[in-house]
Design a protein around this motif. Sequence first.
Motif, PDB file in Angstrom:
ATOM      1  N   SER A   1       0.851  -1.183   0.000  1.00  0.00           N
ATOM      2  CA  SER A   1       0.000   0.000   0.000  1.00  0.00           C
ATOM      3  C   SER A   1       0.890   1.237   0.000  1.00  0.00           C
ATOM      4  O   SER A   1       2.064   1.181   0.369  1.00  0.00           O
ATOM      5  CB  SER A   1      -0.907   0.021   1.237  1.00  0.00           C
ATOM      6  OG  SER A   1      -0.131   0.211   2.411  1.00  0.00           O
TER       7      SER A   1
ATOM      8  N   ARG B   1       0.613   3.669   1.992  1.00  0.00           N
ATOM      9  CA  ARG B   1       0.929   3.980   3.384  1.00  0.00           C
ATOM     10  C   ARG B   1       2.208   3.269   3.818  1.00  0.00           C
ATOM     11  O   ARG B   1       3.090   3.877   4.435  1.00  0.00           O
ATOM     12  CB  ARG B   1      -0.243   3.558   4.283  1.00  0.00           C
ATOM     13  CG  ARG B   1       0.007   3.768   5.770  1.00  0.00           C
ATOM     14  CD  ARG B   1      -1.162   3.236   6.592  1.00  0.00           C
ATOM     15  NE  ARG B   1      -1.363   1.823   6.371  1.00  0.00           N
ATOM     16  CZ  ARG B   1      -0.651   0.866   6.970  1.00  0.00           C
ATOM     17  NH1 ARG B   1       0.324   1.184   7.810  1.00  0.00           N
ATOM     18  NH2 ARG B   1      -0.898  -0.399   6.730  1.00  0.00           N
ATOM     19  N   TRP B   2       2.315   1.989   3.488  1.00  0.00           N
ATOM     20  CA  TRP B   2       3.502   1.243   3.900  1.00  0.00           C
ATOM     21  C   TRP B   2       4.727   1.658   3.093  1.00  0.00           C
ATOM     22  O   TRP B   2       5.830   1.780   3.640  1.00  0.00           O
ATOM     23  CB  TRP B   2       3.262  -0.258   3.755  1.00  0.00           C
ATOM     24  CG  TRP B   2       4.343  -1.047   4.429  1.00  0.00           C
ATOM     25  CD1 TRP B   2       4.420  -1.383   5.744  1.00  0.00           C
ATOM     26  CD2 TRP B   2       5.546  -1.549   3.816  1.00  0.00           C
ATOM     27  NE1 TRP B   2       5.590  -2.069   5.999  1.00  0.00           N
ATOM     28  CE2 TRP B   2       6.295  -2.186   4.839  1.00  0.00           C
ATOM     29  CE3 TRP B   2       6.054  -1.539   2.524  1.00  0.00           C
ATOM     30  CZ2 TRP B   2       7.524  -2.785   4.593  1.00  0.00           C
ATOM     31  CZ3 TRP B   2       7.281  -2.135   2.270  1.00  0.00           C
ATOM     32  CH2 TRP B   2       7.997  -2.747   3.308  1.00  0.00           C
TER      33      TRP B   2
ATOM     34  N   GLN C   1       6.158   4.818   4.456  1.00  0.00           N
ATOM     35  CA  GLN C   1       6.878   4.531   5.692  1.00  0.00           C
ATOM     36  C   GLN C   1       8.259   3.959   5.386  1.00  0.00           C
ATOM     37  O   GLN C   1       9.257   4.314   6.027  1.00  0.00           O
ATOM     38  CB  GLN C   1       6.072   3.544   6.539  1.00  0.00           C
ATOM     39  CG  GLN C   1       6.680   3.244   7.896  1.00  0.00           C
ATOM     40  CD  GLN C   1       5.820   2.269   8.697  1.00  0.00           C
ATOM     41  OE1 GLN C   1       4.742   1.870   8.253  1.00  0.00           O
ATOM     42  NE2 GLN C   1       6.300   1.884   9.860  1.00  0.00           N
TER      43      GLN C   1
ATOM     44  N   ARG D   1      -8.794   9.365  -1.578  1.00  0.00           N
ATOM     45  CA  ARG D   1      -7.718   8.705  -0.840  1.00  0.00           C
ATOM     46  C   ARG D   1      -6.506   8.497  -1.738  1.00  0.00           C
ATOM     47  O   ARG D   1      -5.360   8.718  -1.318  1.00  0.00           O
ATOM     48  CB  ARG D   1      -8.213   7.370  -0.300  1.00  0.00           C
ATOM     49  CG  ARG D   1      -7.154   6.605   0.502  1.00  0.00           C
ATOM     50  CD  ARG D   1      -7.644   5.225   0.868  1.00  0.00           C
ATOM     51  NE  ARG D   1      -6.595   4.475   1.578  1.00  0.00           N
ATOM     52  CZ  ARG D   1      -6.611   3.178   1.753  1.00  0.00           C
ATOM     53  NH1 ARG D   1      -7.605   2.447   1.280  1.00  0.00           N
ATOM     54  NH2 ARG D   1      -5.631   2.573   2.406  1.00  0.00           N
TER      55      ARG D   1
ATOM     56  N   THR E   1      -2.693  10.062  -1.133  1.00  0.00           N
ATOM     57  CA  THR E   1      -1.513   9.215  -0.966  1.00  0.00           C
ATOM     58  C   THR E   1      -0.492   9.427  -2.078  1.00  0.00           C
ATOM     59  O   THR E   1       0.718   9.406  -1.817  1.00  0.00           O
ATOM     60  CB  THR E   1      -1.921   7.733  -0.914  1.00  0.00           C
ATOM     61  OG1 THR E   1      -2.734   7.411  -2.058  1.00  0.00           O
ATOM     62  CG2 THR E   1      -2.706   7.417   0.337  1.00  0.00           C
TER      63      THR E   1
END
Length: 305
Positions: free
Chosen positions: A58, A60-61, A64, A270, A274
């Motif tokens: 994703s 998000r990961w 990170q 969304r 992102t």
Amino acid sequence: MPLLLQTFNKLCSKLDNHHHRRGCKSSFSVSRLQAFEDDVSSCLNQLLLSTSDLKSLSFRWLLQLLQGLIPSIHQAFAKLVVDLEYPVGKWGADLVDGYLNYSLNLLDLLNSISFSLAQLRNSRVSLSYALSLIQSSPLMAVSRLKPIVLKRSFEGSEIRGNVKDQKKGCSDEEWAIEKALATMEGLGYWVCGIVLSGCEGDSTAYFEMRRLAAGVTVPAFKVLDSVIFAVVSAKGSVLEEVEEVNAAVAKIIGGGGGEAVEEMRRRLGRLEKTVDGMGKEVDGRFSEVLDGRSRLLDVFRQPKH
């Protein structure tokens, strides 16, 4: 990266005044290299905590991963150089070339990621426009609703591992820096390979960069990579956010009503958020690497006293 080159500049201005540690240099160099690997392991272990329930990639990961690993590795490398008191002005030609080639390849990979993000932005804009036609021209809207399909831009043959084994007779400090640079190079490529595969929806970049990172000996890396390998092998590299949008497209085409349209709007929002977040992070990393590369070259342009 700026920390690394700022440190280099400070050290290089004091080359003639340094008094290196005496005693067993080999033991000291080994201990500093181990400290570098400990720092890298600590960062990798933190990332491992976020992969315990990872089922698919994703944004998000990936964000990170990009935020956490590359800056931390560069800082750990800078710390090693400082602790060894072995400034870049003393490096051999192979080591300098290895660092410059690494930074150039990293810029190329980051540029490829930016290109893929631009494709995603264009796809999102097209889908948003199609949704805007739902009320006035539903048939035209449905005809314009297409799943996001990305083109692969990565060419694996263009990236090579460049750090060379040091010849016999090199200093203990240079040996330690070469080993750390090889680790930094492998992990930097690996991170960019995962991010690029996610942005392209194609696993080629990850598998190619994974091969270049095969020489990384930090145990925590092997554990983390095995998790990613299992996820990509099982689910591919299409990101969750893209899959959600494509599922929403299919639902509307299949006859979904207003609720399906609203759900797709939320998912497109969304995706926009992102993609923009990843774009800013990639731009930041690109600027830092480019600045670091320029600072390194400036060291050698300065007249020696």
